[in-house]
Design a protein around this motif. Structure first.
Motif, PDB file in Angstrom:
ATOM      1  N   SER A 101       0.808  -1.227   0.000  1.00 24.65           N
ATOM      2  CA  SER A 101       0.000   0.000   0.000  1.00 24.65           C
ATOM      3  C   SER A 101       0.837   1.270   0.000  1.00 24.65           C
ATOM      4  O   SER A 101       0.351   2.335  -0.386  1.00 24.65           O
ATOM      5  CB  SER A 101      -0.925   0.031   1.219  1.00 24.65           C
ATOM      6  N   SER A 102       2.073   1.171   0.449  1.00 25.38           N
ATOM      7  CA  SER A 102       2.897   2.360   0.612  1.00 25.38           C
ATOM      8  C   SER A 102       4.329   2.062   0.207  1.00 25.38           C
ATOM      9  O   SER A 102       4.828   0.950   0.412  1.00 25.38           O
ATOM     10  CB  SER A 102       2.848   2.819   2.077  1.00 25.38           C
ATOM     11  N   GLY A 103       4.994   3.061  -0.369  1.00 25.28           N
ATOM     12  CA  GLY A 103       6.388   2.901  -0.750  1.00 25.28           C
ATOM     13  C   GLY A 103       7.162   4.179  -0.505  1.00 25.28           C
ATOM     14  O   GLY A 103       6.641   5.280  -0.713  1.00 25.28           O
ATOM     15  N   PHE A 104       8.402   4.050  -0.043  1.00 19.74           N
ATOM     16  CA  PHE A 104       9.214   5.224   0.266  1.00 19.74           C
ATOM     17  C   PHE A 104      10.696   4.880   0.184  1.00 19.74           C
ATOM     18  O   PHE A 104      11.079   3.705   0.136  1.00 19.74           O
ATOM     19  CB  PHE A 104       8.870   5.776   1.652  1.00 19.74           C
ATOM     20  N   PHE A 105      11.542   5.923   0.155  1.00 15.98           N
ATOM     21  CA  PHE A 105      12.986   5.761   0.273  1.00 15.98           C
ATOM     22  C   PHE A 105      13.380   6.135   1.696  1.00 15.98           C
ATOM     23  O   PHE A 105      12.934   7.158   2.219  1.00 15.98           O
ATOM     24  CB  PHE A 105      13.734   6.661  -0.717  1.00 15.98           C
ATOM     25  N   TRP A 106      14.220   5.310   2.298  1.00 12.86           N
ATOM     26  CA  TRP A 106      14.683   5.535   3.677  1.00 12.86           C
ATOM     27  C   TRP A 106      16.146   5.909   3.667  1.00 12.86           C
ATOM     28  O   TRP A 106      16.963   5.260   3.018  1.00 12.86           O
ATOM     29  CB  TRP A 106      14.489   4.252   4.491  1.00 12.86           C
ATOM     30  N   SER A 107      16.490   6.966   4.397  1.00 14.94           N
ATOM     31  CA  SER A 107      17.895   7.335   4.592  1.00 14.94           C
ATOM     32  C   SER A 107      18.087   7.715   6.051  1.00 14.94           C
ATOM     33  O   SER A 107      17.189   8.274   6.695  1.00 14.94           O
ATOM     34  CB  SER A 107      18.297   8.512   3.698  1.00 14.94           C
ATOM     35  N   GLN A 108      19.265   7.455   6.570  1.00 17.87           N
ATOM     36  CA  GLN A 108      19.577   7.786   7.957  1.00 17.87           C
ATOM     37  C   GLN A 108      20.394   9.065   8.009  1.00 17.87           C
ATOM     38  O   GLN A 108      21.238   9.304   7.151  1.00 17.87           O
ATOM     39  CB  GLN A 108      20.395   6.670   8.612  1.00 17.87           C
ATOM     40  N   ILE A 121      12.479  10.207   5.320  1.00 17.55           N
ATOM     41  CA  ILE A 121      11.524   9.390   4.579  1.00 17.55           C
ATOM     42  C   ILE A 121      11.031  10.173   3.367  1.00 17.55           C
ATOM     43  O   ILE A 121      10.494  11.276   3.500  1.00 17.55           O
ATOM     44  CB  ILE A 121      10.320   9.003   5.462  1.00 17.55           C
ATOM     45  N   GLU A 122      11.219   9.598   2.171  1.00 19.01           N
ATOM     46  CA  GLU A 122      10.744  10.218   0.931  1.00 19.01           C
ATOM     47  C   GLU A 122       9.622   9.337   0.373  1.00 19.01           C
ATOM     48  O   GLU A 122       9.879   8.306  -0.244  1.00 19.01           O
ATOM     49  CB  GLU A 122      11.872  10.319  -0.086  1.00 19.01           C
ATOM     50  N   GLU A 123       8.383   9.744   0.621  1.00 19.86           N
ATOM     51  CA  GLU A 123       7.251   8.933   0.169  1.00 19.86           C
ATOM     52  C   GLU A 123       7.168   8.929  -1.355  1.00 19.86           C
ATOM     53  O   GLU A 123       7.292   9.966  -2.001  1.00 19.86           O
ATOM     54  CB  GLU A 123       5.951   9.462   0.757  1.00 19.86           C
ATOM     55  N   GLN A 124       6.930   7.744  -1.925  1.00 22.22           N
ATOM     56  CA  GLN A 124       6.835   7.583  -3.375  1.00 22.22           C
ATOM     57  C   GLN A 124       5.411   7.255  -3.830  1.00 22.22           C
ATOM     58  O   GLN A 124       4.997   7.663  -4.905  1.00 22.22           O
ATOM     59  CB  GLN A 124       7.791   6.484  -3.844  1.00 22.22           C
ATOM     60  N   PHE A 125       4.684   6.505  -3.029  1.00 20.54           N
ATOM     61  CA  PHE A 125       3.283   6.215  -3.368  1.00 20.54           C
ATOM     62  C   PHE A 125       2.530   5.781  -2.121  1.00 20.54           C
ATOM     63  O   PHE A 125       3.125   5.333  -1.136  1.00 20.54           O
ATOM     64  CB  PHE A 125       3.168   5.147  -4.471  1.00 20.54           C
ATOM     65  N   HIS A 126       1.222   5.945  -2.169  1.00 21.44           N
ATOM     66  CA  HIS A 126       0.363   5.572  -1.048  1.00 21.44           C
ATOM     67  C   HIS A 126      -1.041   5.311  -1.586  1.00 21.44           C
ATOM     68  O   HIS A 126      -1.630   6.177  -2.246  1.00 21.44           O
ATOM     69  CB  HIS A 126       0.325   6.696  -0.007  1.00 21.44           C
ATOM     70  N   PHE A 127      -1.554   4.113  -1.346  1.00 22.37           N
ATOM     71  CA  PHE A 127      -2.893   3.737  -1.799  1.00 22.37           C
ATOM     72  C   PHE A 127      -3.729   3.380  -0.566  1.00 22.37           C
ATOM     73  O   PHE A 127      -3.722   2.236  -0.114  1.00 22.37           O
ATOM     74  CB  PHE A 127      -2.816   2.552  -2.772  1.00 22.37           C
ATOM     75  N   PRO A 128      -4.434   4.356  -0.023  1.00 24.66           N
ATOM     76  CA  PRO A 128      -5.125   4.147   1.248  1.00 24.66           C
ATOM     77  C   PRO A 128      -6.416   3.345   1.130  1.00 24.66           C
ATOM     78  O   PRO A 128      -6.993   3.190   0.051  1.00 24.66           O
ATOM     79  CB  PRO A 128      -5.426   5.579   1.708  1.00 24.66           C
TER      80      PRO A 128
END
Length: 345
Positions: A101-108, A121-128
């Motif tokens: 349902s959700s996709g993002f890029f994670w960096s520390q 957190i860089e959100e790329q998509f979200h299907f609620p």
């Protein structure tokens, strides 16, 4: 060589088979090239105790540093992935969560906008989950004394109303490490803000498993909501009707501009079926559910506790089937030169 095997049993009628050209009990003889691996977490990349082995984390980081794309794909909520992302330490790690349902890029670490060490957190998509489905699920949970969990971005909310509810949420936290935010307004405030969930979880006492499953499946038609199948005896997950883990992988690959046939997907559970089918190479660990093994291109002779994911990647690397960034750049350059040569001839 690492012993591997492929599965060619006929899949059950309700599971579409993935086309495969393999006809032996070993890895395919034809050389294929893969640019990315997508890894399920629980019972696949993670050991049975929920830990990520140092040797696997180090190996995946090394692959990433060479330009091979490593992606996490899990049913977990976003926050349930952060500890493992931190251990991997892969910049802009692609993560597909909440069963697609959700996709993002994670960096520390800090960025120009943030001076602290919190993850970026860089959100790329979200299907609620649509609001009408949320309201029906809430009504159903209240009627049958089920506990509803509401997953929205970094937060997991629960409106516990009984001792059973508290036991369920404590069990969830013990399993995932995710802390629950307790509310007492039946999600009215968050719904008013139009913050729709990436998924809902309905939790219940294990002794009510059969009753709960029947009630929930009877309530939601597949065209309205995706009730994720699985073998858990104490919860069910509800997603947007258009989403499964395979769809999440597809959306992430579109974001990364990586063809699906250049992706390896590795999993174990029923929710991984579409995930493995979506990829160019679907791999089941030895401890995978039989339904997953029946649709996988490759069935490993190693479990999650035996570092199955690392072993298959090592085997593919030894066979020259992993494509790294320098090779991609050289291939693109050759294409451009070939195009120029044709144009000037």
């Amino acid at each position: 060589d690492i012993p591997l095997s492929t599965s060619h049993e006929m899949p059950p009628n309700d599971i579409p088979s993935k086309p495969t050209s393999e006809s032996t009990n070993s890895m395919p003889k034809t050389l294929k090239r893969y640019r990315m691996v997508a890894l399920d977490l629980d019972k696949t990349l993670l050991a049975s105790d929920g830990s990520l082995a140092d040797v696997q984390a180090d190996y995946l980081r090394t692959l990433s540093e060479k330009g091979f794309v490593v992606c996490i794909a899990t049913a977990r909520a976003a926050t349930g992935t952060y500890a493992y992302a931190a251990k991997l330490q892969i910049p802009r790690l692609p993560i597909v969560c909440s069963n697609g349902s959700s996709g993002f890029f994670w960096s520390q670490g800090s960025t120009s906008e943030s001076d602290d060490d919190d993850p970026v957190i860089e959100e790329q998509f979200h299907f609620p989950v649509p609001k009408p489905i949320v309201l029906r699920a809430l009504k159903l949970a209240n009627k049958h004394n089920f506990c509803l969990q509401y997953h929205y971005k970094d937060s997991v909310y629960a409106n516990e109303k009984s001792e059973i509810h508290y036991r369920c949420t404590k069990k969830y936290t013990a399993k995932t490490g995710v802390r629950i935010q307790h509310i007492d307004d039946d999600y009215k405030a968050i719904l008013k803000k139009k913050q729709l969930p990436s998924k809902l979880m309905i939790l219940f006492d294990s002794k009510d498993n059969l009753k709960a499953r029947n009630v929930i499946h009877d309530e939601f038609d597949p065209a309205e909501a995706h009730v994720v199948k699985g073998k858990s005896t104490w919860f069910l997950q509800i997603l947007n009707a258009t989403i499964n883990k395979g769809d999440g992988l597809r959306h992430m690959c579109a974001t990364l501009n990586i063809p699906l046939d250049q992706v390896i997907a590795i999993g174990d559970g029923y929710n991984d079926i579409e995930f493995l089918q979506m990829a160019g190479l679907g791999v089941a660990v030895k401890n995978a559910d039989p339904s997953v093994k029946k649709i996988a291109n490759v069935n490993l002779d190693f479990t999650n506790d035996e570092h199955g994911p690392m072993r298959i990647l090592q085997e593919l690397d030894d066979r020259g089937e992993l494509m790294f960034q320098e090779e991609e750049e050289e291939a693109e350059k050759e294409k451009e030169e070939a195009g120029l040569s044709v144009a000037t001839s």
